[in-house]
Every structure is written in C-alpha cells, then in structure tokens.
Write a protein that holds these residues in place. Structure first.
Motif, PDB file in Angstrom:
ATOM      1  N   UNK A  64       0.858  -1.181   0.000  1.00 29.57           N
ATOM      2  CA  UNK A  64       0.000   0.000   0.000  1.00 29.57           C
ATOM      3  C   UNK A  64       0.900   1.238   0.000  1.00 29.57           C
ATOM      4  N   UNK A  65       0.314   2.386  -0.245  1.00 30.36           N
ATOM      5  CA  UNK A  65       1.095   3.627  -0.309  1.00 30.36           C
ATOM      6  C   UNK A  65       1.931   3.842   0.965  1.00 30.36           C
TER       7      UNK A  65
ATOM      8  N   UNK B 138      13.964   0.650  -4.967  1.00 27.08           N
ATOM      9  CA  UNK B 138      13.659   1.417  -6.185  1.00 27.08           C
ATOM     10  C   UNK B 138      12.638   0.652  -7.012  1.00 27.08           C
ATOM     11  N   UNK B 139      11.809   1.386  -7.803  1.00 33.33           N
ATOM     12  CA  UNK B 139      10.957   0.689  -8.769  1.00 33.33           C
ATOM     13  C   UNK B 139      11.843  -0.010  -9.805  1.00 33.33           C
ATOM     14  N   UNK B 140      11.411  -1.157 -10.309  1.00 35.14           N
ATOM     15  CA  UNK B 140      12.172  -1.824 -11.369  1.00 35.14           C
ATOM     16  C   UNK B 140      12.340  -0.847 -12.530  1.00 35.14           C
ATOM     17  N   UNK B 141      13.553  -0.665 -13.021  1.00 38.38           N
ATOM     18  CA  UNK B 141      13.781   0.358 -14.051  1.00 38.38           C
ATOM     19  C   UNK B 141      13.058   0.091 -15.374  1.00 38.38           C
TER      20      UNK B 141
ATOM     21  N   UNK C  61       5.083   8.653  -8.912  1.00 43.38           N
ATOM     22  CA  UNK C  61       5.669   7.459  -9.535  1.00 43.38           C
ATOM     23  C   UNK C  61       4.580   6.596 -10.162  1.00 43.38           C
ATOM     24  N   UNK C  62       3.429   6.519  -9.501  1.00 45.09           N
ATOM     25  CA  UNK C  62       2.303   5.748 -10.033  1.00 45.09           C
ATOM     26  C   UNK C  62       1.735   6.444 -11.263  1.00 45.09           C
ATOM     27  N   UNK C  63       1.518   7.761 -11.172  1.00 44.47           N
ATOM     28  CA  UNK C  63       0.979   8.527 -12.299  1.00 44.47           C
ATOM     29  C   UNK C  63       1.898   8.475 -13.516  1.00 44.47           C
ATOM     30  N   UNK C  64       3.210   8.457 -13.277  1.00 43.40           N
ATOM     31  CA  UNK C  64       4.202   8.418 -14.362  1.00 43.40           C
ATOM     32  C   UNK C  64       4.427   6.996 -14.881  1.00 43.40           C
ATOM     33  N   UNK C  65       3.676   6.049 -14.362  1.00 37.69           N
ATOM     34  CA  UNK C  65       3.772   4.643 -14.755  1.00 37.69           C
ATOM     35  C   UNK C  65       5.135   4.039 -14.429  1.00 37.69           C
ATOM     36  N   UNK C  66       5.779   4.551 -13.385  1.00 40.50           N
ATOM     37  CA  UNK C  66       7.029   3.950 -12.923  1.00 40.50           C
ATOM     38  C   UNK C  66       6.746   2.845 -11.916  1.00 40.50           C
ATOM     39  N   UNK C  67       5.537   2.870 -11.345  1.00 42.56           N
ATOM     40  CA  UNK C  67       5.053   1.807 -10.462  1.00 42.56           C
ATOM     41  C   UNK C  67       3.657   1.410 -10.938  1.00 42.56           C
TER      42      UNK C  67
ATOM     43  N   UNK D 277      10.317   7.826   0.505  1.00 45.75           N
ATOM     44  CA  UNK D 277       9.849   8.971  -0.275  1.00 45.75           C
ATOM     45  C   UNK D 277       8.547   9.489   0.323  1.00 45.75           C
ATOM     46  N   UNK D 278       8.236  10.777   0.109  1.00 42.06           N
ATOM     47  CA  UNK D 278       6.960  11.303   0.599  1.00 42.06           C
ATOM     48  C   UNK D 278       5.783  10.746  -0.202  1.00 42.06           C
ATOM     49  N   UNK D 279       4.596  10.805   0.392  1.00 47.45           N
ATOM     50  CA  UNK D 279       3.384  10.275  -0.238  1.00 47.45           C
ATOM     51  C   UNK D 279       3.185  10.873  -1.630  1.00 47.45           C
ATOM     52  N   UNK D 280       3.393  12.175  -1.763  1.00 48.37           N
ATOM     53  CA  UNK D 280       3.197  12.826  -3.059  1.00 48.37           C
ATOM     54  C   UNK D 280       4.094  12.245  -4.140  1.00 48.37           C
TER      55      UNK D 280
END
Length: 110
Positions: free
Chosen positions: A9-10, A53-56, A27-33, A19-22
C-alpha cells in the motif's frame, strides 16, 4: 521463480522507498510503479520494487501495455499472471533481466 503476490500500500511504499506520499503518487501517475485498487486501497505488487527502487524497465513495459488499450488494472493483472511464453510472470521475467522477452510478450496482446 515463484510469484510473490504480496501487495504494498502507499504507506508501505513511503517506508520502503523512503519517499513522501506525493512522490509515491507521482511514480504511479508516471507509470514507474504499476498500481491497482485491491481491497479498496491503492496497491503495488511487491515484485515491482527491488533494492528500494521501482524496477527500471517497468515504465516502458507499462506504456506498451497501456498503448495496446489495456486499463491500468488489466496491465497490473498481466504483469503478475503466469505467462506461458515466458514460463513465469512478466514481473519475475523483468526481475531476471528479460525485458526484451517481456516486451515481445506484451506486444503479442495487441
């Protein structure tokens, strides 16, 4: 590899990625997660994160799936489901360094 179906979860991501919640939401909005709603909460498959880190290679694969017309939920479901062509889940294959094979499998969905 086995399919680790653990969800983050967040708040878990805030702690894990430090990292901060924002920034997590960005990262989710940018499709990195890859994220989907499970049990009412926004969640990310735990396998989408490695070494804090998110998978690159995730972003490019997510964009391929979305360009093919999949919804965010369908893309996440595809990433965590066993794929016959790969012999494992696409997330497991990406973690094993098989980005090209995952992208080929994704393009076959179109």
């Amino acid at each position: 590899m086995t399919n680790d179906s653990t969800w983050l979860a967040v708040p878990d991501l805030v702690e894990l990625l430090d990292l901060p919640v924002g920034r997590i939401h960005r990262l989710i909005e940018e499709h990195r997660l890859p994220a989907t709603r499970r049990d009412g909460a926004l969640r990310v498959p735990a396998l989408a994160v490695r070494d804090g880190e998110p998978l690159p290679d995730l972003r490019g694969t997510l964009l391929v799936l979305l360009d093919l017309g999949l919804t965010e939920d369908e893309a996440v479901d595809w990433l965590i489901a066993e794929d016959d062509a790969l012999g494992m889940t696409p997330l497991d294959a990406m973690r094993a360094g098989q980005k090209a094979a995952v992208r080929r499998a994704a393009q076959l969905l179109g």
